[in-house]
Every structure is written in structure tokens, then in C-alpha cells.
Scaffold this motif. Structure first.
Motif, PDB file in Angstrom:
ATOM      1  N   LEU A 166     -19.507   7.477 -10.561  1.00  0.00           N
ATOM      2  CA  LEU A 166     -18.370   8.171  -9.947  1.00  0.00           C
ATOM      3  C   LEU A 166     -17.853   9.247 -10.904  1.00  0.00           C
ATOM      4  O   LEU A 166     -17.982   9.110 -12.122  1.00  0.00           O
ATOM      5  CB  LEU A 166     -17.258   7.166  -9.636  1.00  0.00           C
ATOM      6  CG  LEU A 166     -17.645   6.081  -8.639  1.00  0.00           C
ATOM      7  CD1 LEU A 166     -16.529   5.045  -8.507  1.00  0.00           C
ATOM      8  CD2 LEU A 166     -17.964   6.674  -7.266  1.00  0.00           C
ATOM      9  N   TRP A 208     -12.286   7.185  -1.608  1.00  0.00           N
ATOM     10  CA  TRP A 208     -11.687   6.466  -2.726  1.00  0.00           C
ATOM     11  C   TRP A 208     -10.151   6.554  -2.721  1.00  0.00           C
ATOM     12  O   TRP A 208      -9.480   5.689  -3.259  1.00  0.00           O
ATOM     13  CB  TRP A 208     -12.281   6.944  -4.061  1.00  0.00           C
ATOM     14  CG  TRP A 208     -13.653   6.351  -4.261  1.00  0.00           C
ATOM     15  CD1 TRP A 208     -14.853   6.945  -4.008  1.00  0.00           C
ATOM     16  CD2 TRP A 208     -13.954   5.020  -4.696  1.00  0.00           C
ATOM     17  NE1 TRP A 208     -15.896   6.079  -4.271  1.00  0.00           N
ATOM     18  CE2 TRP A 208     -15.365   4.892  -4.705  1.00  0.00           C
ATOM     19  CE3 TRP A 208     -13.185   3.920  -5.098  1.00  0.00           C
ATOM     20  CZ2 TRP A 208     -16.009   3.706  -5.091  1.00  0.00           C
ATOM     21  CZ3 TRP A 208     -13.831   2.749  -5.482  1.00  0.00           C
ATOM     22  CH2 TRP A 208     -15.222   2.647  -5.467  1.00  0.00           C
ATOM     23  N   MET A 219     -11.499  10.458 -10.031  1.00  0.00           N
ATOM     24  CA  MET A 219     -10.916   9.119  -9.847  1.00  0.00           C
ATOM     25  C   MET A 219      -9.554   9.018 -10.558  1.00  0.00           C
ATOM     26  O   MET A 219      -8.614   8.438 -10.047  1.00  0.00           O
ATOM     27  CB  MET A 219     -11.869   8.035 -10.391  1.00  0.00           C
ATOM     28  CG  MET A 219     -13.167   7.930  -9.645  1.00  0.00           C
ATOM     29  SD  MET A 219     -12.899   7.408  -7.939  1.00  0.00           S
ATOM     30  CE  MET A 219     -14.046   8.447  -7.104  1.00  0.00           C
ATOM     31  N   TYR A 278      -7.902   3.355  -3.043  1.00  0.00           N
ATOM     32  CA  TYR A 278      -6.836   3.306  -4.048  1.00  0.00           C
ATOM     33  C   TYR A 278      -5.511   2.857  -3.424  1.00  0.00           C
ATOM     34  O   TYR A 278      -4.809   1.993  -3.968  1.00  0.00           O
ATOM     35  CB  TYR A 278      -6.682   4.687  -4.701  1.00  0.00           C
ATOM     36  CG  TYR A 278      -5.503   4.780  -5.637  1.00  0.00           C
ATOM     37  CD1 TYR A 278      -5.565   4.237  -6.921  1.00  0.00           C
ATOM     38  CD2 TYR A 278      -4.315   5.392  -5.240  1.00  0.00           C
ATOM     39  CE1 TYR A 278      -4.484   4.295  -7.784  1.00  0.00           C
ATOM     40  CE2 TYR A 278      -3.223   5.459  -6.091  1.00  0.00           C
ATOM     41  CZ  TYR A 278      -3.307   4.899  -7.365  1.00  0.00           C
ATOM     42  OH  TYR A 278      -2.235   4.948  -8.214  1.00  0.00           O
ATOM     43  N   TYR A 330     -17.661   6.922  -0.472  1.00  0.00           N
ATOM     44  CA  TYR A 330     -16.463   6.256   0.046  1.00  0.00           C
ATOM     45  C   TYR A 330     -15.225   7.134  -0.056  1.00  0.00           C
ATOM     46  O   TYR A 330     -15.149   8.019  -0.914  1.00  0.00           O
ATOM     47  CB  TYR A 330     -16.179   4.961  -0.730  1.00  0.00           C
ATOM     48  CG  TYR A 330     -17.221   3.883  -0.577  1.00  0.00           C
ATOM     49  CD1 TYR A 330     -18.191   3.953   0.421  1.00  0.00           C
ATOM     50  CD2 TYR A 330     -17.245   2.782  -1.437  1.00  0.00           C
ATOM     51  CE1 TYR A 330     -19.154   2.967   0.540  1.00  0.00           C
ATOM     52  CE2 TYR A 330     -18.202   1.790  -1.307  1.00  0.00           C
ATOM     53  CZ  TYR A 330     -19.155   1.898  -0.325  1.00  0.00           C
ATOM     54  OH  TYR A 330     -20.107   0.921  -0.209  1.00  0.00           O
TER      55      TYR A 330
END
Ligand code: UDX
Ligand code: UDX
Ligand code: ADP
Length: 472
Positions: free
Chosen positions: A448, A428, A453, A432, A426
Motif C-alpha cells: 500500500l 481504504w 494511507m 478507516y 479497496y
């Protein structure tokens, strides 16, 4: 020696369906009937579009397409299929009892018994009856007793042939098993021939070394033992994950380090939000129940701890979400990615996601679920089955959506519940951007890259990772 021309399998579920599809594909001269009392399930197995079969399992649809209506048949005509076959597999469900003696622990054998009685009523000639469902030790004895007391002169040979396939890899596990286990009586020539008849079926694609024969009780107990040992490894590493979170240790590093010891081995050491699936909990509870029944309290307590640890792991994950979100999730949107108990299956039985959701519902969270293979009706059914919350409340609080973007839109937190590969693909950053801030990410599967992240801006919690990255 008896040559098997027709096999019937009673129960067209996660075990019966894939197993029979592989047998049909490897044994083109054998006719394989799969029967079930569930008409809807059989209709799905017979759906013209093979992608609509009721079980999602990589490689299964292709094998069904190749064999269906050639030598593999799905039907609800149980009597006819029993009559026709020389060998009958019993592959019906054996859930944990929800009532009476042994409630919550013992396996409910009513479906097995019904099958045995049906076979006894219908059979006109000798049958080999194969236990395929996971069963408590000495079930074969009960089956023998029911089948042998019908008085119609039919001879039965009962074999135990436990299934070791794991969902999501069922076809590979069936095609290349570590071993096939066949338990049977070897006292008489006839009994040995019955065992050999089943060996011959598997010998179509497996070598002698891969097929292990034992007495029937060893076979039954080996199945429970294998699942208990596997589940114990997960509870052991999960216990360590909590310790890791309180120290500077990283559970994946610990797992790697211990897994390199050839006596321990690297597999099945992935810390997680807790194991699920139809087998582990049920089989261990069953082992606990059997041990207690035999007066072996220490043995029972030893294995029960595996379940206690697993329940703790699910609960502490949910509690951690609440604690991190400033001790309240009431009215907050929590996005759960994954509902299946593991990746590559649509099976949700005992999935950790159900229990985590149930807990979050008690805290009045708004839950949004996305799973690539699980239907919304299944999600609602799983939550309703627990009976903790009113069905109307569940439908008000829980939404099931068909895309991860929708699931995470304006969410306060995202929790990874299943290790689906697609979760790693994805965007991310975009997810977010559309979340509430601070944007919390709870990785219940450690899939992940938490550093990436964190760089995006997420507040990350990952199972078994040290306090340097922990929020609360
Ligand atoms: C299990 C046994 O593996 C199989 O041999 C038996 O026939 C049936 O029960 P299954 O339940 O299909 O198979 O899946 P499995 O891969 O064993 O996973 C069970 C649960 O443990 C899943 O929820 C999975 O996510 C979890 N798990 C597995 C972990 O949390 N960590 C691991 O390292 C491995
Ligand atoms: C152990 C660890 O194996 C080693 O890696 C660590 O560095 C020190 O502790 P040790 O105690 O020397 O080594 O012997 P080990 O072979 O592990 O046996 C420990 C005990 O377990 C012995 O009493 C042994 O008889 C027993 N054991 C071992 C069993 O009862 N069954 C087994 O299958 C293996
Ligand atoms: P498993 O994971 O063990 O395969 P499932 O629940 O997926 O378990 O499948 C078991 C199947 O057995 C179900 O489809 C159920 O309808 C079927 N079944 C249960 N009892 C009987 C019976 N007496 N006759 C035929 N089918 C049965």
C-alpha cells in the motif's frame, strides 16, 4: 528407442497436478494418468465444474478443462496406472520429519518409499521412474536399491527431474521455464535412452538449450541449492529491513539500488513478513541436516541462519503489533488480510500469517481473517497443527470472514499478510471510517502507498521503512 505412450504421476498435489496438466496439453499423443490415495482430492480433480479442482492456480482450470478425460485422467487406481505406464513420476509429499532421527530437519521419505515399494510390487515390465518431489541428495540411490531388489527381473531407470515452478505462476513456469533439469546415469546405452525419453517429452514445447542434463546427484543437489539461494536472498533483504527501520533508509530503495548491479539482479529482493511455502524452509532444513550428517558444521550453520532470520522476521512483526498497540492486544480485534503464503494461490503451508496469528493468540488477541482463496477450515487446521493453543480457544478467538469490509469493521489494527492485488483496490477511506481509533495499519508486504494511507488517517507501519513514519 522407447517411445513413451503412457505417463503416470503418483501424487495429485501442487506439483503433480499442474505439471501433468501441462504435459497432457503439450503431448496430445501421450496418455497421462494422475493418481493419488486421497479419494477426496481425486474427486475434486474430476469435479464436473472445473472451477472446483483442488488447486487454485491461474490458467490451470482452463488446461484441465481442455485435456481432462481426453488424455489426462485422475484416479485412485494406483496399481493399474503403474502397470500401464512406461514412465512414472513420483510427486508425493516429503514433509520435514516430525519424529525420530532428524526430527524437525530431515525430509520424511516414508511416502516416497511406499511409492517405490508399490511400483516394485506391481511392475511387470521395465519402467523409467522420475523423482519429481524435492528430495535429499542421494534419494535416487535409495529408490534404486528398493526397486532393484525385488527379484522379478524388471529393469528400472531412475531419473531426477526437480520441479522449479513457483505457486501462483505454476502454469507460466511450466510453459516457459528458465530451464528443465534432468539428472540421470549416462553409463549405459539404456540409461542414456531413458534420459532421452524424458528429454523428448519436454521437447514437445522446449528447445534443447532449455533442457539441461546432469548426473543424478548434481540434479538433486541443484534443487536444494536453488531454493536455499532464493530463500537466502529474502532473509538477506529482510535483515536489511530491520536495519532500515532503525535508520533513515528505505528497504525498497536499497533493494532497487543493489538490484541494478547485474551481478545481484533485481528479482527476489522484496522485503516481507517472512517467506513461507512448502519448499524453502523444508529444503534448507534438509540441507542443514545433510551437512551436519556429513560433519560439515560450518556449512550447516551458514544455511541455518537463513531460517533463524526468517523466524525472527515473523516474530518481530507480531511483536511490533503488540508493542504499537500499547503493549496489549488482549481482547482487541486484529484484522489479518491474507492467509496464503503468497498471492494467487490457496496454499497456506508455512505461511507467515499462521505464525503471526499464533503469537497474537498467545497475547489473547481476537483475530479476524480474510483471504480471497483460503477456506475457514484451512485457517483453523493450520493453527491447530502448531499445537500451541487449544482448538476450542482457537475457534473462540479466530473468525474467518468472506469480505475485507467485515474483517476490518471495528478492528483496532489491520495487518497485510499476503500481497493479493485486490488489497490495493479497496476503499481504504471507508475501511478507516469503520475502524477503532487510532486505526493502525501494518503492511507486511509493502503493497500500500503509506503516504496515502497516512493522509487518510492511519497510523502506518511498513516493513523496512525509516523511523520518520514509525509509530513505536
Ligand atoms: C519456490 C521456488 O521459487 C520454486 O522455484 C520452487 O520450485 C518451489 O519453491 P514457491 O514456494 O511456490 O516457489 O514461491 P516463491 O515465489 O518462491 O515464494 C516463496 C515465499 O517467499 C513466499 O512466501 C513469498 O511471499 C516470499 N517472497 C518471495 C518474499 O518474501 N520476497 C520475495 O522477494 C520473493
Ligand atoms: C568489490 C566489488 O565487486 C565492487 O563493486 C566494490 O566497489 C569493491 O569491492 P573488488 O574487491 O575489486 O570489488 O573485486 P571483486 O571482483 O568483487 O572480487 C572480490 C573477491 O571475491 C576477489 O577475491 C575474487 O576473487 C572473489 N570472487 C569473486 C570469488 O571468489 N568468486 C566470484 O564468483 C567472484
Ligand atoms: P506437493 O506440493 O509436493 O505437490 P502435495 O501435498 O500437494 O505436495 O501433494 C502430494 C500428494 O501425494 C497428496 O495429494 C498425497 O495424498 C499424495 N500421496 C502421498 N503418498 C502417496 C502414495 N503412496 N500413493 C499415492 N499418492 C500419494
Amino acid at each position: 528407442m522407447k517411445k513413451i505412450k503412457t505417463i503416470t504421476c503418483i501424487g495429485a498435489g501442487y506439483v503433480g497436478g499442474p505439471t501433468m496438466a501441462v504435459i497432457a496439453s503439450k503431448c496430445p499423443e501421450i496418455k497421462v494418468n494422475v493418481v493419488d490415495i486421497n479419494e477426496k482430492r481425486i474427486a475434486q480433480w474430476n469435479d464436473a465444474d472445473v472451477n472446483n479442482i483442488p488447486i487454485y492456480e491461474p490458467g490451470l482450470a482452463e488446461i484441465v478443462a481442455e485435456t481432462r478425460d481426453k488424455n489426462l485422467f485422475f484416479s485412485t487406481e494406483v496399481d493399474q496406472a503403474i502397470d500401464e505406464a512406461e514412465m512414472i513420476f513420483i510427486s508425493v509429499n516429503t514433509p520435514t520429519k516430525t519424529y525420530g532421527i532428524g526430527k524437525g530437519k530431515a525430509a520424511d521419505l516414508k511416502y516416497i518409499e511406499l511409492c517405490a515399494r508399490q511400483i516394485a510390487r506391481v511392475a511387470k515390465d521395465d519402467k523409467i521412474v522420475v523423482e519429481k518431489s524435492t528430495l535429499p541428495v542421494r534419494t535416487a540411490e535409495a529408490l534404486t536399491s528398493i526397486l532393484h531388489n525385488t527379484g522379478n527381473g524388471v529393469k528400472y531407470h531412475i531419473l531426477s527431474n526437480p520441479e522449479f515452478l513457483a505457486e501462483g505462476t505454476a502454469i507460466q513456469d511450466l510453459l516457459k521455464p528458465d530451464r528443465i533439469l534432468i539428472g540421470g546415469d549416462s553409463d549405459t546405452q539404456e540409461a542414456r535412452e531413458a534420459m532421452q525419453a524424458l528429454v523428448d517429452v519436454y521437447a514437445h514445447w522446449l528447445t534443447d538449450e532449455q533442457i539441461l542434463t546432469t548426473n543424478v546427484w548434481s540434479s538433486e543437489l541443484s534443487k536444494l541449492t536453488a531454493n536455499a539461494f532464493l530463500a537466502q536472498r529474502i532473509s538477506s533483504i529482510n535483515a536489511m529491513s530491520e536495519l532500515c527501520e532503525k535508520t533513515e533508509a528505505d528497504v525498497d530503495e536499497v533493494a532497487k539500488a543493489i538490484g541494478m548491479d547485474s551481478r545481484i539482479g533485481p528479482k527476489f529482493l522484496k522485503a516481507s513478513v517472512g517467506f513461507g511455502g512448502s519448499c524453502f524452509q523444508k529444503d534448507i532444513l534438509n540441507l542443514v541436516y545433510i551437512s551436519q550428517s556429513l560433519g560439515l558444521q560450518e556449512v550447516a550453520d551458514y544455511w541455518e541462519q537463513v531460517i533463524i532470520m526468517n523466524d525472527h522476521q515473523k516474530r518481530r512483526f507480531a511483536q511490533h503489533i503488540v508493542k504499537t498497540l500499547y503493549n496489549t492486544v488482549s481482547g482487541k480485534k486484529i484484522s489479518l488480510l491474507g492467509w496464503a503464503f503468497k498471492k494467487d494461490t490457496n496454499d497456506t503451508r508455512e505461511s507467515a500469517a499462521i505464525y503471526v496469528s499464533d503469537y497474537l493468540l498467545s497475547e489473547h488477541a481476537k483475530i479476524v481473517v480474510y483471504d480471497p482463496k483460503v477456506s475457514s477450515e484451512q485457517v483453523y487446521a493450520d493453527l491447530e497443527y502448531l499445537g500451541t493453543h487449544d482448538p476450542a480457544f482457537i475457534r473462540e478467538q479466530v473468525k474467518v470472514v468472506s469480505s475485507p469490509t467485515e474483517a476490518c469493521f471495528q478492528a483496532h489494527a489491520v495487518a497485510i499478510m499476503t500481497e493479493w492485488n485486490e488489497f490495493n483496490t479497496y476503499n481504504w477511506k471507508e475501511i478507516y471510517q469503520h475502524m477503532m481509533k487510532p486505526a493502525f495499519l501494518f503492511d507486511g508486504r509493502n503493497i500500500l502507498n503509506r503516504y496515502e494511507m497516512k493522509e487518510i488517517g492511519f497510523e502506518v507501519y511498513a516493513i523496512g521503512k525509516g523511523p520518520s513514519i514509525q509509530i513505536a
